[in-house]
Design an enzyme around this catalytic site. Structure first.
Site, mmCIF file in Angstrom:
data_model
loop_
_atom_site.group_PDB
_atom_site.id
_atom_site.type_symbol
_atom_site.label_atom_id
_atom_site.label_comp_id
_atom_site.label_asym_id
_atom_site.label_seq_id
_atom_site.Cartn_x
_atom_site.Cartn_y
_atom_site.Cartn_z
ATOM 1 N N TYR A 1 1.869 4.525 6.402
ATOM 2 C CA TYR A 1 1.413 3.266 6.999
ATOM 3 C C TYR A 1 1.184 3.374 8.507
ATOM 4 O O TYR A 1 0.703 2.434 9.124
ATOM 5 C CB TYR A 1 2.432 2.150 6.727
ATOM 6 C CG TYR A 1 2.640 1.887 5.261
ATOM 7 C CD1 TYR A 1 1.661 1.262 4.490
ATOM 8 C CD2 TYR A 1 3.817 2.272 4.629
ATOM 9 C CE1 TYR A 1 1.848 1.026 3.143
ATOM 10 C CE2 TYR A 1 4.014 2.040 3.271
ATOM 11 C CZ TYR A 1 3.028 1.417 2.542
ATOM 12 O OH TYR A 1 3.224 1.186 1.207
ATOM 13 N N HIS B 1 -2.291 -3.032 9.437
ATOM 14 C CA HIS B 1 -1.120 -3.872 9.171
ATOM 15 C C HIS B 1 0.058 -3.519 10.086
ATOM 16 O O HIS B 1 1.023 -4.272 10.152
ATOM 17 C CB HIS B 1 -0.707 -3.699 7.706
ATOM 18 C CG HIS B 1 -0.414 -4.977 6.977
ATOM 19 N ND1 HIS B 1 -0.839 -6.227 7.381
ATOM 20 C CD2 HIS B 1 0.291 -5.198 5.835
ATOM 21 C CE1 HIS B 1 -0.418 -7.146 6.522
ATOM 22 N NE2 HIS B 1 0.271 -6.549 5.582
ATOM 23 N N TYR C 1 9.712 -3.597 4.735
ATOM 24 C CA TYR C 1 8.315 -3.730 4.314
ATOM 25 C C TYR C 1 7.869 -5.136 4.680
ATOM 26 O O TYR C 1 8.663 -6.072 4.759
ATOM 27 C CB TYR C 1 8.073 -3.394 2.833
ATOM 28 C CG TYR C 1 8.202 -1.918 2.586
ATOM 29 C CD1 TYR C 1 7.138 -1.046 2.838
ATOM 30 C CD2 TYR C 1 9.406 -1.372 2.151
ATOM 31 C CE1 TYR C 1 7.269 0.327 2.645
ATOM 32 C CE2 TYR C 1 9.547 -0.006 1.960
ATOM 33 C CZ TYR C 1 8.473 0.834 2.211
ATOM 34 O OH TYR C 1 8.613 2.184 2.040
ATOM 35 N N ASN D 1 6.321 -7.761 3.506
ATOM 36 C CA ASN D 1 6.505 -9.012 2.769
ATOM 37 C C ASN D 1 7.928 -9.567 2.803
ATOM 38 O O ASN D 1 8.160 -10.691 2.377
ATOM 39 C CB ASN D 1 6.044 -8.851 1.322
ATOM 40 C CG ASN D 1 4.557 -8.576 1.231
ATOM 41 O OD1 ASN D 1 3.842 -8.565 2.240
ATOM 42 N ND2 ASN D 1 4.081 -8.356 0.030
ATOM 43 N N ASN E 1 1.549 -12.432 4.632
ATOM 44 C CA ASN E 1 2.805 -12.459 3.878
ATOM 45 C C ASN E 1 4.047 -12.197 4.723
ATOM 46 O O ASN E 1 5.122 -12.722 4.421
ATOM 47 C CB ASN E 1 2.744 -11.489 2.695
ATOM 48 C CG ASN E 1 1.808 -11.991 1.617
ATOM 49 O OD1 ASN E 1 1.629 -13.194 1.443
ATOM 50 N ND2 ASN E 1 1.183 -11.072 0.899
#
Length: 189
Positions: A14, A19, A64, A66, A112
């Site tokens: 990531y 993001h 993470y 969310n 989210n």
């Protein structure tokens, strides 16, 4: 005392994705404000420094995206940080690359990570720095987990610098001054 939360996902796959701009800006703040993100607790990695005499904790949740609210709730409960002193930095697909938007409250707008923070805080009233990552050109998940183009990278560097400076303005002069100064910011090539 202030808490600056950079949102992202842990792990190399990531790294440097759309993001993860929150993580990237916290990393830049680490260099700019001379501290280390070297502690692990509160479901995250964190470090602290002083900005103009104010204690500021920088947090990168490791839950993470969310579930970011779990980490935020854990650290604010421990340090008794009021919502108005929490600054959340995250990606926004409704802003073009190179733009920033500072707000003191608002809905999650489909994000989210923010949705989870709002759920854990029980309010949408907390300052935030939204960093433009551009509108999706493909599937939303693929887009936000994708990387920037070389052309976008040049704009990002400038918007990341501005976001790191906005943190200082928010801590020293308040969010309204930061909004006046940075909501019209647009990185130029």
């Amino acid at each position: 005392m202030y808490l600056v939360v950079g949102l992202g996902n842990p792990g190399d796959k990531y790294d440097k994705t759309r993001h993860n701009v929150g993580f990237d800006i916290v990393d830049l703040c680490e260099k700019k404000y001379n501290f280390n993100i070297n502690r692990t607790k509160f479901k995250g990695m964190y470090g602290e420094t002083n900005i103009a005499g104010e204690k500021v904790i920088f947090l990168k949740p490791q839950t993470y995206m969310n579930l970011s609210g779990e980490s935020v709730r854990s650290i604010i409960d421990f340090y008794k940080i009021p919502n108005e002193n929490i600054i959340v930095i995250y990606d926004d697909i409704s802003l073009e690359v190179g733009r920033l938007r500072i707000k003191t409250k608002g809905s999650a707008g489909g994000h989210n990570g923010i949705k989870n923070i709002i759920a854990h805080l029980g309010t949408d009233v907390f300052p935030r720095i939204k960093v433009g990552v551009g509108e999706p050109t493909c599937d939303l998940v693929d887009y936000v987990l994708g990387r920037f183009t070389a052309e976008e990278d040049a704009l990002l560097e400038k918007s990341f610098e501005a976001a790191a400076e906005a943190v200082k303005v928010m801590v020293t002069q308040g969010p309204n001054e930061a909004m006046n100064k940075f909501n019209s910011f647009k990185a130029e090539k």
